[in-house]
Design a protein around this motif. Sequence first.
Motif, PDB file in Angstrom:
ATOM      1  N   GLU A   5       0.836  -1.192   0.000  1.00 51.03           N
ATOM      2  CA  GLU A   5       0.000   0.000   0.000  1.00 51.03           C
ATOM      3  C   GLU A   5       0.873   1.245   0.000  1.00 51.03           C
ATOM      4  O   GLU A   5       1.970   1.242   0.576  1.00 51.03           O
ATOM      5  N   PRO A   6       0.393   2.330  -0.608  1.00 50.97           N
ATOM      6  CA  PRO A   6       1.143   3.591  -0.551  1.00 50.97           C
ATOM      7  C   PRO A   6       1.438   3.983   0.897  1.00 50.97           C
ATOM      8  O   PRO A   6       0.613   3.798   1.784  1.00 50.97           O
ATOM      9  N   GLY A   7       2.655   4.478   1.097  1.00 51.42           N
ATOM     10  CA  GLY A   7       3.093   4.915   2.416  1.00 51.42           C
ATOM     11  C   GLY A   7       3.907   3.880   3.159  1.00 51.42           C
ATOM     12  O   GLY A   7       4.629   4.219   4.090  1.00 51.42           O
ATOM     13  N   THR A   8       3.825   2.606   2.755  1.00 51.43           N
ATOM     14  CA  THR A   8       4.605   1.572   3.427  1.00 51.43           C
ATOM     15  C   THR A   8       6.036   1.568   2.889  1.00 51.43           C
ATOM     16  O   THR A   8       6.295   2.002   1.768  1.00 51.43           O
ATOM     17  N   ILE A 116      -3.051 -20.495 -12.413  1.00 51.64           N
ATOM     18  CA  ILE A 116      -1.652 -20.915 -12.291  1.00 51.64           C
ATOM     19  C   ILE A 116      -0.926 -19.945 -11.365  1.00 51.64           C
ATOM     20  O   ILE A 116      -1.420 -18.845 -11.084  1.00 51.64           O
ATOM     21  N   GLN A 117       0.236 -20.336 -10.906  1.00 52.98           N
ATOM     22  CA  GLN A 117       1.118 -19.449 -10.150  1.00 52.98           C
ATOM     23  C   GLN A 117       2.060 -18.785 -11.139  1.00 52.98           C
ATOM     24  O   GLN A 117       2.626 -19.473 -12.017  1.00 52.98           O
ATOM     25  N   GLY A 118       2.237 -17.487 -11.017  1.00 54.65           N
ATOM     26  CA  GLY A 118       3.150 -16.806 -11.919  1.00 54.65           C
ATOM     27  C   GLY A 118       3.301 -15.342 -11.583  1.00 54.65           C
ATOM     28  O   GLY A 118       2.813 -14.864 -10.554  1.00 54.65           O
ATOM     29  N   VAL A 119       3.989 -14.648 -12.464  1.00 52.81           N
ATOM     30  CA  VAL A 119       4.245 -13.220 -12.296  1.00 52.81           C
ATOM     31  C   VAL A 119       2.952 -12.445 -12.518  1.00 52.81           C
ATOM     32  O   VAL A 119       2.252 -12.655 -13.512  1.00 52.81           O
ATOM     33  N   ILE A 120       2.657 -11.556 -11.591  1.00 52.23           N
ATOM     34  CA  ILE A 120       1.542 -10.624 -11.732  1.00 52.23           C
ATOM     35  C   ILE A 120       2.183  -9.318 -12.207  1.00 52.23           C
ATOM     36  O   ILE A 120       2.918  -8.670 -11.449  1.00 52.23           O
ATOM     37  N   ARG A 121       1.953  -8.979 -13.474  1.00 52.50           N
ATOM     38  CA  ARG A 121       2.578  -7.778 -14.045  1.00 52.50           C
ATOM     39  C   ARG A 121       2.204  -6.575 -13.166  1.00 52.50           C
ATOM     40  O   ARG A 121       1.033  -6.245 -13.030  1.00 52.50           O
ATOM     41  N   SER A 122       3.224  -5.966 -12.545  1.00 51.51           N
ATOM     42  CA  SER A 122       2.991  -4.921 -11.549  1.00 51.51           C
ATOM     43  C   SER A 122       4.059  -3.846 -11.645  1.00 51.51           C
ATOM     44  O   SER A 122       5.191  -4.120 -12.070  1.00 51.51           O
ATOM     45  N   THR A 123       3.694  -2.634 -11.233  1.00 56.84           N
ATOM     46  CA  THR A 123       4.636  -1.509 -11.216  1.00 56.84           C
ATOM     47  C   THR A 123       4.527  -0.793  -9.882  1.00 56.84           C
ATOM     48  O   THR A 123       3.429  -0.568  -9.368  1.00 56.84           O
ATOM     49  N   PHE A 124       5.686  -0.418  -9.348  1.00 56.75           N
ATOM     50  CA  PHE A 124       5.745   0.286  -8.067  1.00 56.75           C
ATOM     51  C   PHE A 124       6.559   1.559  -8.246  1.00 56.75           C
ATOM     52  O   PHE A 124       7.623   1.534  -8.861  1.00 56.75           O
ATOM     53  N   VAL A 125       6.035   2.636  -7.708  1.00 54.21           N
ATOM     54  CA  VAL A 125       6.749   3.903  -7.692  1.00 54.21           C
ATOM     55  C   VAL A 125       7.185   4.127  -6.251  1.00 54.21           C
ATOM     56  O   VAL A 125       6.356   4.113  -5.335  1.00 54.21           O
ATOM     57  N   ASP A 133       4.952   4.886  -3.225  1.00 54.64           N
ATOM     58  CA  ASP A 133       4.105   6.010  -3.600  1.00 54.64           C
ATOM     59  C   ASP A 133       2.905   5.510  -4.398  1.00 54.64           C
ATOM     60  O   ASP A 133       1.784   5.956  -4.208  1.00 54.64           O
ATOM     61  N   GLN A 134       3.152   4.559  -5.311  1.00 53.39           N
ATOM     62  CA  GLN A 134       2.104   3.941  -6.131  1.00 53.39           C
ATOM     63  C   GLN A 134       2.380   2.439  -6.187  1.00 53.39           C
ATOM     64  O   GLN A 134       3.535   2.026  -6.352  1.00 53.39           O
ATOM     65  N   ALA A 135       1.331   1.632  -6.051  1.00 53.31           N
ATOM     66  CA  ALA A 135       1.422   0.183  -6.224  1.00 53.31           C
ATOM     67  C   ALA A 135       0.339  -0.217  -7.213  1.00 53.31           C
ATOM     68  O   ALA A 135      -0.848  -0.160  -6.896  1.00 53.31           O
ATOM     69  N   LEU A 136       0.746  -0.560  -8.415  1.00 50.27           N
ATOM     70  CA  LEU A 136      -0.185  -0.868  -9.503  1.00 50.27           C
ATOM     71  C   LEU A 136      -0.044  -2.338  -9.877  1.00 50.27           C
ATOM     72  O   LEU A 136       1.003  -2.757 -10.387  1.00 50.27           O
ATOM     73  N   TYR A 137      -1.090  -3.116  -9.610  1.00 50.92           N
ATOM     74  CA  TYR A 137      -1.084  -4.558  -9.864  1.00 50.92           C
ATOM     75  C   TYR A 137      -1.923  -4.894 -11.091  1.00 50.92           C
ATOM     76  O   TYR A 137      -2.853  -4.165 -11.433  1.00 50.92           O
TER      77      TYR A 137
END
Length: 155
Positions: A5-8, A116-125, A133-137
């Motif tokens: 979450e943002p702030g962590t 299936i188990q795998g990579v969840i395309r995600s971006t973190f700022v 600052d940003q957690a985009l899943y």
Amino acid sequence: MPRLEPGTVAPAFTLLDQDEHPVSSADLRGRKTILFFYPAAMTPGCAKQACDFRDSAAALADAGYAVYGISRDEPAKLRQFRERDALPYPLLSDPDHAVHDAYGAWGDKMNYGKVIQGVIRSTFVLDEDGRIDQALYNVRATGHVARLRRILGIG
């Protein structure tokens, strides 16, 4: 897998880059950073996403952001991917997906109707202090960088 979450505080890590040099999250402090997790180097969707980050690299750098791509690929494959697509930012290797796990970028996902188990395309700022600052899943390969630039206010 829990989501950030943002702030962590962003989970700490040390990974090898495409040239087998260690990159630590501690090295990123003091600079805004974008970490993007993608499934596999040199696949069509991941190449599209990586090239979108490449094409936005100057605008992101001008806004003060460093960019790092993270996948489970070994450094040699990352080096090949970086050279093939002229990617101007480091690519980091997380073969055991421990950093993916820590960021919530690994887990159950649908693939052709199967879970299936795998990579969840995600971006973190990350901010300069190493906080999220940003957690985009579950981002899409196409159009994601343009969306991220809008979120960050980068024209």
